[in-house]
Scaffold this active site. Sequence first.
Site, PDB file in Angstrom:
ATOM      1  N   HIS A 216       0.837  -1.202   0.000  1.00  0.00           N
ATOM      2  CA  HIS A 216       0.000   0.000   0.000  1.00  0.00           C
ATOM      3  C   HIS A 216       0.873   1.255   0.000  1.00  0.00           C
ATOM      4  CE1 HIS A 216      -3.200  -2.861   1.343  1.00  0.00           C
ATOM      5  NE2 HIS A 216      -3.880  -2.133   0.481  1.00  0.00           N
ATOM      6  N   ASN A 217       1.453   1.517  -1.125  1.00  0.00           N
ATOM      7  CA  ASN A 217       2.341   2.665  -1.276  1.00  0.00           C
ATOM      8  C   ASN A 217       1.953   3.437  -2.548  1.00  0.00           C
ATOM      9  OD1 ASN A 217       3.412   1.177  -3.456  1.00  0.00           O
ATOM     10  ND2 ASN A 217       4.772   0.077  -2.052  1.00  0.00           N
ATOM     11  N   ALA A 218       2.770   4.402  -2.889  1.00  0.00           N
ATOM     12  CA  ALA A 218       2.415   5.276  -4.015  1.00  0.00           C
ATOM     13  C   ALA A 218       2.419   4.536  -5.354  1.00  0.00           C
ATOM     14  CB  ALA A 218       3.384   6.458  -4.072  1.00  0.00           C
ATOM     15  N   VAL A 219       3.155   3.449  -5.432  1.00  0.00           N
ATOM     16  CA  VAL A 219       3.162   2.697  -6.696  1.00  0.00           C
ATOM     17  C   VAL A 219       1.805   2.015  -6.897  1.00  0.00           C
ATOM     18  CG1 VAL A 219       4.443   1.054  -8.105  1.00  0.00           C
ATOM     19  CG2 VAL A 219       5.619   2.287  -6.288  1.00  0.00           C
ATOM     20  N   HIS A 256      -6.941   6.892  -3.110  1.00  0.00           N
ATOM     21  CA  HIS A 256      -7.859   5.981  -2.422  1.00  0.00           C
ATOM     22  C   HIS A 256      -7.247   5.235  -1.241  1.00  0.00           C
ATOM     23  CE1 HIS A 256      -5.778   2.803  -4.562  1.00  0.00           C
ATOM     24  NE2 HIS A 256      -6.404   1.946  -3.780  1.00  0.00           N
ATOM     25  N   GLN A 417      -3.163 -16.082  -3.302  1.00  0.00           N
ATOM     26  CA  GLN A 417      -3.614 -15.534  -4.582  1.00  0.00           C
ATOM     27  C   GLN A 417      -4.756 -16.344  -5.181  1.00  0.00           C
ATOM     28  OE1 GLN A 417      -2.962 -12.660  -6.328  1.00  0.00           O
ATOM     29  NE2 GLN A 417      -2.152 -12.219  -4.297  1.00  0.00           N
TER      30      GLN A 417
HETATM   31 ZN   LIG Z   1      -5.871   0.102  -2.879  1.00  0.00          ZN
END
Ligand SMILES: [Zn+2]
Length: 500
Positions: A216-219, A256, A417
């Site tokens: 959960h980072n900017a990428v 988001h 997954q």
């Molecule tokens: Zn997300």
Amino acid sequence: MEVCYQLPVLPLDRPVPKHVLSRRGAISFSSSSSLFGSPDPRQLSQRRGAISYDSSDQTALYIRMLGDVRVRSQVGFEPERRVSHPYLCIDFRNLHTRLGCSSESASSAPERRVHRLLSFQRYLHSSRLLRGIPQQIPLHILDEDYTGQAQCMLEKVGNWNFDIFLFDRLTNGNGLLTFHLLKQYGLVELFQLDIVKLWRFLVMVQEDYHSDNPYHNAVHAADVTQAMYCYLREPKLANSLTSYDILLGLIAAVTHDLDHPGVNQPFLIKTDHYLASLYRNSSVLENHHWKSVVGLLRETGLFSHLPPEDSLNMERDLGSLILATDISRQNEYLTRFRVHLDQENLCLSKAGHRHFILQMALKCADICNPCRPWELSKQWSERVTEEFFQQGDIEKKHKLDVSPLCNRETNTVGNIQIGFMTYVAEPLFAEWARFSDTRLSQTMLGHMGLNKATWGGLQQEQALTSEEGEPGTDAETAGGAATTAGESSSKEIPQGNTES
Ligand SMILES: [Zn+2]
């Protein structure tokens, strides 16, 4: 009331004509979502009904693992609470950066309110700055001289196989991507956005993502924005969305997960984090992301030139989109989507229906990792799993119950997954393909099938290796072994097919 702006039908590489630019001013928007600033009681009362914490339902189990909120905190609603986090010795700085600001009162002074909206991440930056510690995250997105390769990539930003990891390495930030898309649609001119304010906003968005989160980072935010762009270009949307819808969709996508702490909601609840109390254990992270972007918008004044009611509507609609990404509300949205598709009553000339489709598009963009080509999808899978496992490590260290999927000794990337695809992604993308039956939708489903098979093959290979105590065979990893996937390891992973 309908939005006045209609997306100019222009080739994306041409400037917006003057007559379009002169129409700013009287935007008004319609939405049924809650007003900014207070939790919507309807949402609070309806939200959790479909998922039982003790349910053996496999879809529910998966959703629970990813975002359940049924573990109720004992504390009540204390919006001004500033307490020490119970795990001070955890090297988990983002949850502790609020320490030391407990003297902040419930004052209604505007300055105080703005200060309270500072994210963990920016609080950390500002406290570092005060202590004379230089910024650790270089931000070069204000520079115009990014490489030609990045420029080349931006020309293909609508491709589904766009390599966001490479783009991030080239540009050292996602602000450029969002800026490029806003420019491409002519939205900067159309909404008369101040370019300095816009850059400042995008830099702050970049800063507020935690670069030390594996996932959960900017990428991830940039990836979701790119996916959102691909969906906005789909014929059904492109032919009906207004410029306001597009502006809203892009900003919601890039913000988001703003200031995501790298742990899930159950963790915040069971550690009595003040955010859990503040948002009454309901969509805690999503509410925080939303309020964080509202803070940024107000701080930068990006929409301050608009009539106050319009910027408030923008904030409210952003909230409605961001809150829709709460995975624990997946069934609610999916059911509504199915009903619309079954009854063929989606009418995209209606603002409310367009907004709903934007919500669904953002939800798809948010969890589209399994639908990307294997080389990209695999990296996302590893990152998200590592984030889960890091949470599990903290839980073990502090003798908390290890959250489902977070135990690195009993889970693997592959079985997580396969479960996620089966119970969450496939049902959603099947409906999306029903709504938007295009080449892109078929491509996404195709990738997801291949990726699932590949993980299945890897799982099978791994199981054989561990059973026989010798290296596995040379079997093709993408050999269609999905039906046996997940049979070998975790007891936490549900088996069988979803009814969806
Ligand atoms: Zn997300």
